[in-house]
Scaffold this motif. Structure first.
Motif, PDB file in Angstrom:
ATOM      1  N   GLU A  16       0.833  -1.206   0.000  1.00  0.00           N
ATOM      2  CA  GLU A  16       0.000   0.000   0.000  1.00  0.00           C
ATOM      3  C   GLU A  16       0.867   1.254   0.000  1.00  0.00           C
ATOM      4  OE1 GLU A  16      -3.096   2.412  -0.324  1.00  0.00           O
ATOM      5  OE2 GLU A  16      -3.435   0.257  -0.161  1.00  0.00           O
ATOM      6  N   THR A  17       1.899   1.262   0.824  1.00  0.00           N
ATOM      7  CA  THR A  17       2.806   2.412   0.879  1.00  0.00           C
ATOM      8  C   THR A  17       3.529   2.591  -0.442  1.00  0.00           C
ATOM      9  OG1 THR A  17       3.101   2.090   3.260  1.00  0.00           O
ATOM     10  CG2 THR A  17       4.754   3.427   2.134  1.00  0.00           C
ATOM     11  N   MET A  18       3.995   1.494  -1.036  1.00  0.00           N
ATOM     12  CA  MET A  18       4.674   1.569  -2.337  1.00  0.00           C
ATOM     13  C   MET A  18       3.782   2.209  -3.385  1.00  0.00           C
ATOM     14  SD  MET A  18       6.652  -1.908  -3.095  1.00  0.00           S
ATOM     15  CE  MET A  18       7.363  -2.649  -1.649  1.00  0.00           C
ATOM     16  N   CYS A  19       2.554   1.749  -3.463  1.00  0.00           N
ATOM     17  CA  CYS A  19       1.632   2.270  -4.470  1.00  0.00           C
ATOM     18  C   CYS A  19       1.340   3.745  -4.235  1.00  0.00           C
ATOM     19  CB  CYS A  19       0.333   1.472  -4.450  1.00  0.00           C
ATOM     20  SG  CYS A  19       0.479  -0.190  -5.093  1.00  0.00           S
ATOM     21  N   ALA A  20       1.054   4.101  -3.002  1.00  0.00           N
ATOM     22  CA  ALA A  20       0.732   5.490  -2.678  1.00  0.00           C
ATOM     23  C   ALA A  20       1.917   6.409  -2.943  1.00  0.00           C
ATOM     24  CB  ALA A  20       0.280   5.593  -1.231  1.00  0.00           C
ATOM     25  N   ARG A  21       3.098   5.995  -2.510  1.00  0.00           N
ATOM     26  CA  ARG A  21       4.280   6.841  -2.704  1.00  0.00           C
ATOM     27  C   ARG A  21       4.685   6.913  -4.168  1.00  0.00           C
ATOM     28  NH1 ARG A  21       7.216   6.191   2.698  1.00  0.00           N
ATOM     29  NH2 ARG A  21       5.664   7.172   4.046  1.00  0.00           N
ATOM     30  N   ALA A  22       4.577   5.806  -4.873  1.00  0.00           N
ATOM     31  CA  ALA A  22       4.894   5.829  -6.302  1.00  0.00           C
ATOM     32  C   ALA A  22       4.012   6.867  -6.988  1.00  0.00           C
ATOM     33  CB  ALA A  22       4.687   4.450  -6.931  1.00  0.00           C
ATOM     34  N   HIS A  23       2.741   6.813  -6.696  1.00  0.00           N
ATOM     35  CA  HIS A  23       1.809   7.768  -7.290  1.00  0.00           C
ATOM     36  C   HIS A  23       2.148   9.192  -6.865  1.00  0.00           C
ATOM     37  CE1 HIS A  23      -1.989  10.055  -7.456  1.00  0.00           C
ATOM     38  NE2 HIS A  23      -2.083   9.454  -8.627  1.00  0.00           N
ATOM     39  N   ASP A  24       2.342   9.408  -5.566  1.00  0.00           N
ATOM     40  CA  ASP A  24       2.623  10.751  -5.042  1.00  0.00           C
ATOM     41  C   ASP A  24       3.922  11.338  -5.575  1.00  0.00           C
ATOM     42  OD1 ASP A  24       0.308  10.495  -3.560  1.00  0.00           O
ATOM     43  OD2 ASP A  24       1.339  10.109  -1.661  1.00  0.00           O
ATOM     44  N   ALA A  52      -4.257 -11.392  -7.390  1.00  0.00           N
ATOM     45  CA  ALA A  52      -5.345 -10.560  -7.931  1.00  0.00           C
ATOM     46  C   ALA A  52      -5.539  -9.303  -7.074  1.00  0.00           C
ATOM     47  CB  ALA A  52      -6.638 -11.359  -8.002  1.00  0.00           C
ATOM     48  N   ILE A  53      -5.411  -9.443  -5.781  1.00  0.00           N
ATOM     49  CA  ILE A  53      -5.539  -8.288  -4.873  1.00  0.00           C
ATOM     50  C   ILE A  53      -4.393  -7.318  -5.106  1.00  0.00           C
ATOM     51  CG2 ILE A  53      -5.511  -7.587  -2.444  1.00  0.00           C
ATOM     52  CD1 ILE A  53      -6.855 -10.367  -1.874  1.00  0.00           C
ATOM     53  N   THR A  54      -3.175  -7.846  -5.252  1.00  0.00           N
ATOM     54  CA  THR A  54      -1.999  -7.010  -5.509  1.00  0.00           C
ATOM     55  C   THR A  54      -2.165  -6.255  -6.820  1.00  0.00           C
ATOM     56  OG1 THR A  54      -0.564  -8.494  -4.259  1.00  0.00           O
ATOM     57  CG2 THR A  54       0.509  -7.043  -5.841  1.00  0.00           C
ATOM     58  N   LYS A  55      -2.609  -6.940  -7.852  1.00  0.00           N
ATOM     59  CA  LYS A  55      -2.803  -6.301  -9.153  1.00  0.00           C
ATOM     60  C   LYS A  55      -3.840  -5.184  -9.064  1.00  0.00           C
ATOM     61  CE  LYS A  55      -3.104  -8.855 -12.798  1.00  0.00           C
ATOM     62  NZ  LYS A  55      -3.410  -9.934 -13.772  1.00  0.00           N
ATOM     63  N   ARG A  56      -4.920  -5.429  -8.344  1.00  0.00           N
ATOM     64  CA  ARG A  56      -5.967  -4.429  -8.192  1.00  0.00           C
ATOM     65  C   ARG A  56      -5.461  -3.204  -7.425  1.00  0.00           C
ATOM     66  NH1 ARG A  56      -9.682  -7.725  -7.361  1.00  0.00           N
ATOM     67  NH2 ARG A  56      -9.461  -7.975  -5.115  1.00  0.00           N
ATOM     68  N   LEU A  57      -4.657  -3.432  -6.391  1.00  0.00           N
ATOM     69  CA  LEU A  57      -4.079  -2.344  -5.608  1.00  0.00           C
ATOM     70  C   LEU A  57      -3.233  -1.437  -6.496  1.00  0.00           C
ATOM     71  CD1 LEU A  57      -3.426  -1.036  -2.822  1.00  0.00           C
ATOM     72  CD2 LEU A  57      -1.529  -2.662  -2.662  1.00  0.00           C
ATOM     73  N   PHE A  58      -2.373  -2.031  -7.305  1.00  0.00           N
ATOM     74  CA  PHE A  58      -1.527  -1.243  -8.199  1.00  0.00           C
ATOM     75  C   PHE A  58      -2.368  -0.512  -9.240  1.00  0.00           C
ATOM     76  CE2 PHE A  58       1.891  -3.282  -6.146  1.00  0.00           C
ATOM     77  CZ  PHE A  58       3.027  -2.555  -6.446  1.00  0.00           C
ATOM     78  N   ASN A  60      -5.464   0.457  -9.023  1.00  0.00           N
ATOM     79  CA  ASN A  60      -6.221   1.534  -8.382  1.00  0.00           C
ATOM     80  C   ASN A  60      -5.378   2.781  -8.151  1.00  0.00           C
ATOM     81  OD1 ASN A  60      -8.499  -0.063  -8.330  1.00  0.00           O
ATOM     82  ND2 ASN A  60      -8.289  -0.636  -6.181  1.00  0.00           N
ATOM     83  N   HIS A  61      -4.067   2.618  -8.040  1.00  0.00           N
ATOM     84  CA  HIS A  61      -3.159   3.747  -7.847  1.00  0.00           C
ATOM     85  C   HIS A  61      -2.551   4.233  -9.168  1.00  0.00           C
ATOM     86  CE1 HIS A  61      -3.295   2.578  -3.591  1.00  0.00           C
ATOM     87  NE2 HIS A  61      -2.938   3.830  -3.365  1.00  0.00           N
ATOM     88  N   GLY A  62      -2.881   3.576 -10.273  1.00  0.00           N
ATOM     89  CA  GLY A  62      -2.334   3.964 -11.570  1.00  0.00           C
ATOM     90  C   GLY A  62      -0.858   3.640 -11.717  1.00  0.00           C
ATOM     91  N   VAL A  63      -0.421   2.598 -11.037  1.00  0.00           N
ATOM     92  CA  VAL A  63       0.988   2.190 -11.042  1.00  0.00           C
ATOM     93  C   VAL A  63       1.061   0.776 -11.607  1.00  0.00           C
ATOM     94  CG1 VAL A  63       3.015   1.777  -9.591  1.00  0.00           C
ATOM     95  CG2 VAL A  63       1.438   3.616  -9.009  1.00  0.00           C
ATOM     96  N   VAL A  64       2.094   0.498 -12.403  1.00  0.00           N
ATOM     97  CA  VAL A  64       2.284  -0.841 -12.954  1.00  0.00           C
ATOM     98  C   VAL A  64       3.488  -1.513 -12.297  1.00  0.00           C
ATOM     99  CG1 VAL A  64       1.294  -0.220 -15.191  1.00  0.00           C
ATOM    100  CG2 VAL A  64       3.764  -0.091 -14.858  1.00  0.00           C
ATOM    101  N   VAL A  65       3.495  -2.822 -12.364  1.00  0.00           N
ATOM    102  CA  VAL A  65       4.685  -3.576 -11.974  1.00  0.00           C
ATOM    103  C   VAL A  65       5.532  -3.653 -13.235  1.00  0.00           C
ATOM    104  CG1 VAL A  65       5.586  -5.783 -11.196  1.00  0.00           C
ATOM    105  CG2 VAL A  65       3.500  -4.854 -10.166  1.00  0.00           C
ATOM    106  N   SER A  66       6.650  -2.959 -13.222  1.00  0.00           N
ATOM    107  CA  SER A  66       7.476  -2.873 -14.427  1.00  0.00           C
ATOM    108  C   SER A  66       8.473  -4.014 -14.544  1.00  0.00           C
ATOM    109  CB  SER A  66       8.217  -1.535 -14.462  1.00  0.00           C
ATOM    110  OG  SER A  66       9.003  -1.368 -13.298  1.00  0.00           O
TER     111      SER A  66
END
Length: 96
Positions: A16-24, A52-58, A60-66
Motif C-alpha cells: 500500500e505504501t509503495m503504491c501510494a508513494r509511487a503515485h505521489d 489478484a488483490i496485488t494487481k488491483r491495488l496497483f 487503483n493507484h495507476g501504477v504498474v509492476v514494471s
C-alpha cells in the motif's frame, strides 16, 4: 518509457505504501526485487494466492509492476535445479 523504482530502495514499505508513494512521487512503475525481508517475491502470498488483490491495488493507484527481478544465475551449472525452480515460479507471475 515509464519512470519506476526498485523495491530495493524501500525495504520497509508495504504494498500500500509503495503504491501510494509511487503515485505521489510521480513514478509509474515498480520493479520488484523483494518485499520487506523477503528477496524472492514468488514465495509470498501477495504474488501467489493474493496476486489478484496485488494487481488491483496497483491498478487503483495507476501504477504498474514494471519488472520482477530474480536471483537466477543461468551460467552457474551447479545451480541448475535451483534456477529452474525459481524460473518456474517467476515466469508465470511476470506474465500475469
Amino acid at each position: 518509457m515509464r519512470l519506476g523504482f526498485s523495491t530495493l530502495g524501500c525495504p520497509d514499505w508495504d504494498l500500500e505504501t509503495m503504491c501510494a508513494r509511487a503515485h505521489d512521487y510521480g513514478f509509474e512503475g515498480v520493479d520488484f526485487r523483494g518485499l520487506g525481508e523477503h528477496i524472492d517475491v514468488t514465495m509470498l502470498p501477495e504474488f501467489t494466492s493474493g496476486l489478484a488483490i496485488t494487481k488491483r491495488l496497483f491498478s487503483n493507484h495507476g501504477v504498474v509492476v514494471s519488472g520482477i527481478s530474480s536471483s537466477l544465475k543461468i551460467c552457474e551449472s551447479t545451480l541448475h535445479d535451483e534456477n529452474l525452480e525459481e524460473a518456474k515460479r517467476t515466469i508465470p507471475i511476470a506474465l500475469d
